[in-house]
Write an enzyme that holds these catalytic residues in place. Structure first.
Site, PDB file in Angstrom:
ATOM      1  N   THR A   1       1.009  -0.103  -8.050  1.00 53.21           N
ATOM      2  CA  THR A   1       0.903   0.316  -6.649  1.00 53.21           C
ATOM      3  C   THR A   1      -0.536   0.301  -6.147  1.00 53.21           C
ATOM      4  O   THR A   1      -1.438   0.827  -6.809  1.00 53.21           O
ATOM      5  CB  THR A   1       1.492   1.740  -6.499  1.00 53.21           C
ATOM      6  N   ASP A   2      -0.733  -0.279  -4.963  1.00 52.62           N
ATOM      7  CA  ASP A   2      -2.030  -0.308  -4.264  1.00 52.62           C
ATOM      8  C   ASP A   2      -3.150  -0.958  -5.080  1.00 52.62           C
ATOM      9  O   ASP A   2      -4.326  -0.619  -4.928  1.00 52.62           O
ATOM     10  CB  ASP A   2      -2.459   1.119  -3.861  1.00 52.62           C
TER      11      ASP A   2
ATOM     12  N   ASN B   1       1.225  -5.488   1.934  1.00 49.61           N
ATOM     13  CA  ASN B   1       1.233  -4.061   2.284  1.00 49.61           C
ATOM     14  C   ASN B   1      -0.026  -3.745   3.081  1.00 49.61           C
ATOM     15  O   ASN B   1      -1.047  -4.439   2.970  1.00 49.61           O
ATOM     16  CB  ASN B   1       1.267  -3.200   1.016  1.00 49.61           C
ATOM     17  N   THR B   2       0.068  -2.705   3.897  1.00 54.86           N
ATOM     18  CA  THR B   2      -1.125  -2.162   4.534  1.00 54.86           C
ATOM     19  C   THR B   2      -1.291  -0.731   4.054  1.00 54.86           C
ATOM     20  O   THR B   2      -0.320   0.019   3.946  1.00 54.86           O
ATOM     21  CB  THR B   2      -1.049  -2.222   6.071  1.00 54.86           C
ATOM     22  N   HIS B   3      -2.540  -0.382   3.748  1.00 53.76           N
ATOM     23  CA  HIS B   3      -2.820   0.929   3.150  1.00 53.76           C
ATOM     24  C   HIS B   3      -3.942   1.608   3.946  1.00 53.76           C
ATOM     25  O   HIS B   3      -4.958   0.959   4.249  1.00 53.76           O
ATOM     26  CB  HIS B   3      -3.247   0.743   1.690  1.00 53.76           C
TER      27      HIS B   3
ATOM     28  N   LEU C   1       8.801  -0.036  -5.305  1.00 54.14           N
ATOM     29  CA  LEU C   1       9.862  -0.927  -5.772  1.00 54.14           C
ATOM     30  C   LEU C   1       9.587  -1.418  -7.192  1.00 54.14           C
ATOM     31  O   LEU C   1       8.434  -1.495  -7.625  1.00 54.14           O
ATOM     32  CB  LEU C   1      10.008  -2.101  -4.805  1.00 54.14           C
TER      33      LEU C   1
END
Ligand code: GRF
Length: 210
Positions: A145-146, A108-110, A94
């Site tokens: 991201t991440d 978030n889960t990664h 996003l």
């Protein structure tokens, strides 16, 4: 006292969403970027569902209108009075507008021990790298991201003979416990910090998203 209203963002099978519902995370809406199994899980649980299909925003190629898609997502979450966003296998990166609308409120889960193996192929890459231990990370999602601050991590051993599927499933077993627990801890912190202070964003500036 205002309560936290969680949106869960999904694209896949929804087993983590299922675990969140089982743990009674207060899910106000499930938002999907495509038709997927998670939508069925939400519907069966009687949770409102919003499908904002990427294909209406240029699909998966270079023509994808990320800003337009993000604007619509942000607008819909605002309409549901959401004040905490939990991505659970969400397949779209996003744009800034979402993070501006929910500052510090996107989780978030990664399926790896960040900062190791960021990105879409974390399980494949961990296996290919020959690590003996990988795991999962619950973190605050940010524009990069991440890369946001880590909230919780747990190791998962790589076993002899593991395939991407077996290893990912073992990681997901941990995610199904760790993610709901971390989300609930965050909710407790938000609701307890200043009673009555948890409100939806007063205004979602959708024009800025376009
Ligand atoms: C999880 O491993 C998550 O970390 C990754 O996608 C998976 C979602 O699984 N981003 P499911 O759709 O909830 O079963």
């Amino acid at each position: 006292m205002a309560h936290v209203r969680v949106a869960v963002l999904v694209s896949g099978t929804g087993s983590i969403l299922d675990a969140m519902l089982a743990e009674e995370v207060p899910v106000a809406v499930v938002l999907a970027d495509r038709p997927c199994g998670a939508v069925e899980i939400a519907s069966a649980a009687g949770v409102p569902v919003e499908i904002i299909d990427r294909r209406a925003f240029g699909g998966f190629g270079e023509g994808f209108d990320r800003a337009g898609f993000t604007g619509r997502v942000t607008e819909v979450l605002g309409a549901h009075d959401v004040n905490l966003v939990a991505m659970a296998g969400f397949g779209t990166v996003l744009a800034r507008a979402l993070f501006d609308a929910f500052p510090g409120r996107v989780l978030n889960t990664h399926p790896a021990l960040l900062p190791a193996f960021p990105g879409w192929h974390a399980v494949e890459e961990a296996l290919a790298a020959g690590v003996t231990v990988t795991g999962c990370t619950v973190h605050l999602a940010t524009l990069e991201t991440d890369a946001g601050p880590v909230l919780a991590q747990e190791e998962v051993p790589v076993l002899a003979g593991d395939t991407v599927e077996t290893l990912h499933e073992r990681i997901k077993q941990v995610e199904r416990r760790l993610y709901p627990a971390t989300v609930k801890t965050m909710i407790d912190a938000l609701e307890g910090a200043v009673p009555g202070s948890v409100d939806a964003p007063s205004r979602v500036d959708t024009e800025a998203c376009r």
